[in-house]
Write an enzyme that holds these catalytic residues in place. Structure first.
Site, mmCIF file in Angstrom:
data_model
loop_
_atom_site.group_PDB
_atom_site.id
_atom_site.type_symbol
_atom_site.label_atom_id
_atom_site.label_comp_id
_atom_site.label_asym_id
_atom_site.label_seq_id
_atom_site.Cartn_x
_atom_site.Cartn_y
_atom_site.Cartn_z
ATOM 1 N N CYS A 67 0.905 -0.735 -0.191
ATOM 2 C CA CYS A 67 -0.224 0.190 -0.229
ATOM 3 C C CYS A 67 0.885 1.466 0.632
ATOM 4 C CB CYS A 67 -0.359 0.011 1.423
ATOM 5 S SG CYS A 67 -2.160 1.453 1.091
ATOM 6 N N CYS A 104 -4.086 -0.177 10.407
ATOM 7 C CA CYS A 104 -4.274 -1.022 9.424
ATOM 8 C C CYS A 104 -4.068 -2.345 10.108
ATOM 9 C CB CYS A 104 -3.643 -0.738 8.050
ATOM 10 S SG CYS A 104 -3.597 -1.929 6.363
ATOM 11 N N CYS A 132 -1.682 4.030 7.353
ATOM 12 C CA CYS A 132 -2.505 4.672 7.941
ATOM 13 C C CYS A 132 -2.614 3.091 9.124
ATOM 14 C CB CYS A 132 -4.229 3.403 7.798
ATOM 15 S SG CYS A 132 -4.681 4.598 6.190
#
Length: 353
Positions: free
Chosen positions: A74, A81, A78
């Site tokens: 990714c 996550c 975040c």
């Protein structure tokens, strides 16, 4: 000429013999049709029995709706996550197609592609080819994607949009500073502005638009009603921040999500504040643990998330879907009860494009 005589005689005798057979078929024909109808109805009856908790435990589990996390990579970071980049492995395209065909033959009706960020692999080409395969060749009623939206280009919609039913974009806040705190910041790009652009493309290319939000310590007090209503998604999926051992918590984790965690009461307060948003679909942690997740992790394997971690099954490519799903922890009765099966084909949504 004499050779025609026995032939004509034989044909006459055959017609006499076939007359009683015709009457037999006329009585048996409706019976065969009735049995076919009963067989066709059996699937719906099986789902009803599962939803009502009847029918015993001998009914094989059907992977009606599958989340395929084919990559862990990714471009965002975040903090909460729970499917982190522990490997860069992505299954070869033809092997992925073989597994998807097996899932379709086992009863899959909906496939959702996720990650990581699914548009990272080959700039979205790998994903596009899987989307087209599932809609055109497997003829699945619903093909969807969950993405952070940062890498999607209009050219992708032009090439693959017709094969996609739903695009879900992850957006946890309409305050760009909060997005940066969470880990969705990406240089000069504005996550909220990009979300609005994607909404426009979805309408233009006839793809149903959905929003996913993870409610956590940084956005739990936010009021998103006005922005959600303006974007008008078909569904706004609201998740409670979830801890998964080994993914966003523990010694082997790449994230430390504890500081993002909120209580059940705080999550319910957020839901109550947004109860008038008609497209709101809440997903508490209790519900999420019953969602079927099917992952890449070197092969296509089901992930059992019911014990606060991800325990993989054997690969469906090795042992088949029916054998692998036994170890998935998937609660099909809960899936049906919580409304996991909804109108998920854009042909049936009857949207005003």
């Amino acid at each position: 000429m004499w050779m025609l005589v026995p032939v004509a005689f034989a044909l006459k005798m055959l017609s006499v013999f076939l007359q009683p057979l015709g009457s037999v078929w006329s009585s048996l024909g409706p019976l065969f049709l009735q049995l076919r109808a009963v067989s066709w109805l059996a699937g719906g009856e099986r789902n009803r029995l599962r939803a009502e908790g009847e029918g015993g435990g001998d009914l094989p589990t059907t992977p009606t709706s599958v989340n395929y996390h084919f990559t862990r990579q990714c471009n965002y970071k975040c903090g909460f996550c729970f499917h982190t980049a522990k490997t860069s492995f992505v299954l070869p395209l033809e092997e992925a197609k073989r597994g998807l065909l097996m899932l379709k033959e086992a009863g899959m009706e909906k496939i959702n592609f996720s990650g990581g960020e699914p548009f990272l692999q080959d700039r979205g080409e790998y994903l596009g080819r899987l989307v087209k395969f599932c809609k055109q060749e497997l003829q699945l009623p619903s093909v969807s994607i969950v993405s952070n939206g940062s890498l999607i280009r209009e050219s992708w919609f032009q090439k693959y949009g017709e094969y996609l039913d739903i695009l879900a974009i992850s957006c946890d806040s309409f305050d760009e500073q909060v997005n940066v705190l969470i880990g969705r910041g990406q240089g000069k790009k504005n996550h909220v502005e990009n979300l609005q652009k994607l909404r426009t493309w979805c309408k233009e290319y006839r793809v149903a638009f959905k929003i996913n939000s993870v409610i956590n310590r940084f956005n739990v007090d936010e009021d998103m009603k006005e922005q959600i209503n303006a974007l008008n998604p078909v569904r706004w999926k609201v998740f409670q921040c979830l801890i998964i051992e080994g993914e966003n918590s523990g010694e082997d984790a790449l994230r430390e999500a504890e500081r993002f965690v909120i209580s059940d009461e705080e999550f319910e307060a957020f839901l109550d504040r947004h109860k008038d948003v008609s497209c709101l679909v809440p997903e508490s942690n209790q519900k999420v643990r019953n969602v079927l997740i099917e992952s890449e992790h070197h092969f296509m394997r089901f992930l059992n998330c019911r014990n606060g971690r991800k325990d993989p099954s054997k690969s469906i490519l090795d042992v088949g879907v029916e054998e692998a799903i036994k170890f998935s922890g998937f609660d099909e009765k809960m899936f049906l009860k919580r409304g996991g099966k909804y109108v998920w084909s854009k042909a049936d949504l009857k949207l005003d494009w």
